[in-house]
Design a protein around this motif. Structure first.
Motif, PDB file in Angstrom:
ATOM      1  N   ASP A   1      12.789  20.809 -19.017  1.00 10.07           N
ATOM      2  CA  ASP A   1      12.101  19.521 -19.164  1.00 10.07           C
ATOM      3  C   ASP A   1      12.082  18.768 -17.840  1.00 10.07           C
ATOM      4  O   ASP A   1      13.073  18.725 -17.126  1.00 10.07           O
TER       5      ASP A   1
ATOM      6  N   PRO B   1      12.313  15.557 -15.334  1.00  5.98           N
ATOM      7  CA  PRO B   1      13.139  14.346 -15.421  1.00  5.98           C
ATOM      8  C   PRO B   1      12.338  13.177 -16.002  1.00  5.98           C
ATOM      9  O   PRO B   1      11.116  13.139 -15.864  1.00  5.98           O
ATOM     10  N   GLU B   2      13.049  12.235 -16.664  1.00  5.20           N
ATOM     11  CA  GLU B   2      12.348  11.122 -17.318  1.00  5.20           C
ATOM     12  C   GLU B   2      11.611  10.242 -16.324  1.00  5.20           C
ATOM     13  O   GLU B   2      10.563   9.693 -16.615  1.00  5.20           O
ATOM     14  N   THR B   3      12.204  10.072 -15.174  1.00  5.06           N
ATOM     15  CA  THR B   3      11.518   9.287 -14.143  1.00  5.06           C
ATOM     16  C   THR B   3      11.206  10.222 -12.991  1.00  5.06           C
ATOM     17  O   THR B   3      11.577  11.388 -13.014  1.00  5.06           O
ATOM     18  N   ASP B   4      10.507   9.704 -11.992  1.00  7.38           N
ATOM     19  CA  ASP B   4      10.222  10.584 -10.856  1.00  7.38           C
ATOM     20  C   ASP B   4      11.370  10.606  -9.861  1.00  7.38           C
ATOM     21  O   ASP B   4      11.279  11.178  -8.791  1.00  7.38           O
TER      22      ASP B   4
ATOM     23  N   ARG C   1      17.659  13.103 -12.024  1.00 10.13           N
ATOM     24  CA  ARG C   1      18.123  13.041 -13.412  1.00 10.13           C
ATOM     25  C   ARG C   1      19.390  12.191 -13.440  1.00 10.13           C
ATOM     26  O   ARG C   1      20.302  12.419 -12.656  1.00 10.13           O
ATOM     27  N   TYR C   2      19.451  11.259 -14.374  1.00 13.11           N
ATOM     28  CA  TYR C   2      20.594  10.340 -14.412  1.00 13.11           C
ATOM     29  C   TYR C   2      21.826  11.017 -15.002  1.00 13.11           C
ATOM     30  O   TYR C   2      21.752  11.757 -15.975  1.00 13.11           O
TER      31      TYR C   2
ATOM     32  N   ARG D   1      23.037  17.108 -17.677  1.00 15.45           N
ATOM     33  CA  ARG D   1      21.648  17.301 -17.260  1.00 15.45           C
ATOM     34  C   ARG D   1      21.177  18.732 -17.456  1.00 15.45           C
ATOM     35  O   ARG D   1      20.017  19.052 -17.276  1.00 15.45           O
TER      36      ARG D   1
END
Lengths: 234, 116
Positions: free
Chosen positions: A122, A124-127, A130-131, A182
């Motif tokens: 998947d 990452p949620e943002t560009d 990964r947090y 992650r």
């Protein structure tokens, strides 16, 4: 203080069987076994072969067996061993190439087999990155400090008996990624972990935990993985 | 290959040795039980097993069963609870527990055999 260093010598080109050679060195307080090896190589016998690079416990090159225990030569002060004779052997369980240098290719091969990198299909949620929360990082922090010196895998009798066994170092890496929030690669690593040459070959002999210069305690990571595999199965 | 032996190594080697000994015992046990179908043979076998040598071996059996089962508990604790780092303390704690059970079990066995 004069100490005797009984060092394993082996040169396949000489045709001679492996043997020990004694060297007497005047050791000063604070000098490490690596310093002594350098002293011997510079002033007594230039043919002595050993690996070293950073001489400060970061590269993991100078792992060897000192008085029966696997240690980094650069982090072991000779006088603190408190023995008149210091026995230096190459890492057990690997093929000696020459003197204290061993063939670590099987070690790297095991490491590669557990896919030692972040797997996550998947995006990452943002560009950005990964947090990972500090709490989640803390769970795997100790295992990240592995310097791949091979002290643990080399100290493991299960590895000596079964050269197909992944060994503690590779399994610690598998733990490091499988418990990384992650990562989503457990399924891909499962086949390699859940077989008789994987996790279940660990007989909790515990040598690896004493051998690790970074105090990682590989058996703990292996036990976490065993639980994860069992949870995943049932 | 050699390495300094510590608790973990001893625990493993004793576990293997007691496991093999128990497997061997199981075969002997099956052999003894199979003589049940022949009363004369059974009496003969029982007489043989009543000898002091077998009394001592019986106590050895108690030791092997105790060690193997208690160390089995230790391995379970190491693998499936968060006590891996305490493996050595668990070993010595269970060693004390084992010793107490062993003495409590071996004394009546020796007494029954007329040795104590």
């Amino acid at each position: 203080m004069n100490l005797t260093f009984k060092i394993y010598r082996f040169n396949p080109e000489s045709g001679q069987p492996p043997h020990y050679q004694d060297f007497t060195v005047d050791v000063k307080k604070g000098e490490t076994v690596l310093d002594v090896l350098g002293e011997i190589k510079a002033h007594q016998d230039g043919t002595l072969v050993y690996r070293r690079s950073c001489r400060s416990g970061i590269c993991g090159s100078c792992a060897m067996q000192i008085n029966g225990l696997n240690k980094l030569a650069c982090e072991t002060q000779a006088l603190e061993l408190q023995t008149a004779t210091v026995v230096v052997d190459p890492l057990p369980g690997f093929k000696p190439i020459r003197d204290l240098a061993v063939d670590l290719e099987p070690f790297y091969e095991k490491l590669r087999s557990i896919l030692p990198y972040l797997i996550n299909p998947d995006p990452p949620e943002t560009d950005k990155e990964r947090y990972q929360s500090p709490e989640d990082f803390a769970k795997i922090e100790i295992s990240i400090s592995c310097i791949l010196c091979a002290s643990c895998t080399s100290s493991c009798p299960s590895f000596w008996a079964d050269k197909s066994y992944a060994g503690p170092a590779a399994l610690v890496k598998a733990f490091r990624y499988s418990y990384d929030t992650r990562d989503a690669g457990l399924r891909e690593r499962l086949d390699m972990l859940d077989n008789k040459h994987g996790l279940w070959r660990c007989h909790t002999i515990m040598n690896c935990n004493d051998a690790c210069p970074k105090k990682i305690f590989p058996t703990e990571g292996i036990s976490f993985l065993k639980r994860k595999v069992v949870e995943n199965k049932y | 290959m050699h390495y300094k032996w510590k608790t973990g190594m001893w625990a493993f080697v004793f576990h293997r040795a007691s496991g093999l000994a128990l497997s061997l015992y199981l075969l002997l046990h099956i052999n003894v039980v199979s003589s049940l179908y022949n009363p004369a043979k059974f009496d003969n076998t029982m007489g043989f097993l009543g000898s002091p040598l077998f009394r001592i071996l019986e106590i050895g059996l108690l030791a092997a069963v105790l060690y193997h089962s208690l160390n089995g508990i230790r391995i379970f604790l190491i693998d499936f609870t968060n006590s891996t780092r305490k493996h050595s303390q668990i070993f010595w704690l269970l060693a004390v527990v084992g010793l107490i059970i062993f003495v409590a079990g071996a004394y009546p066995m020796l007494h029954h055999a007329g040795i104590l």
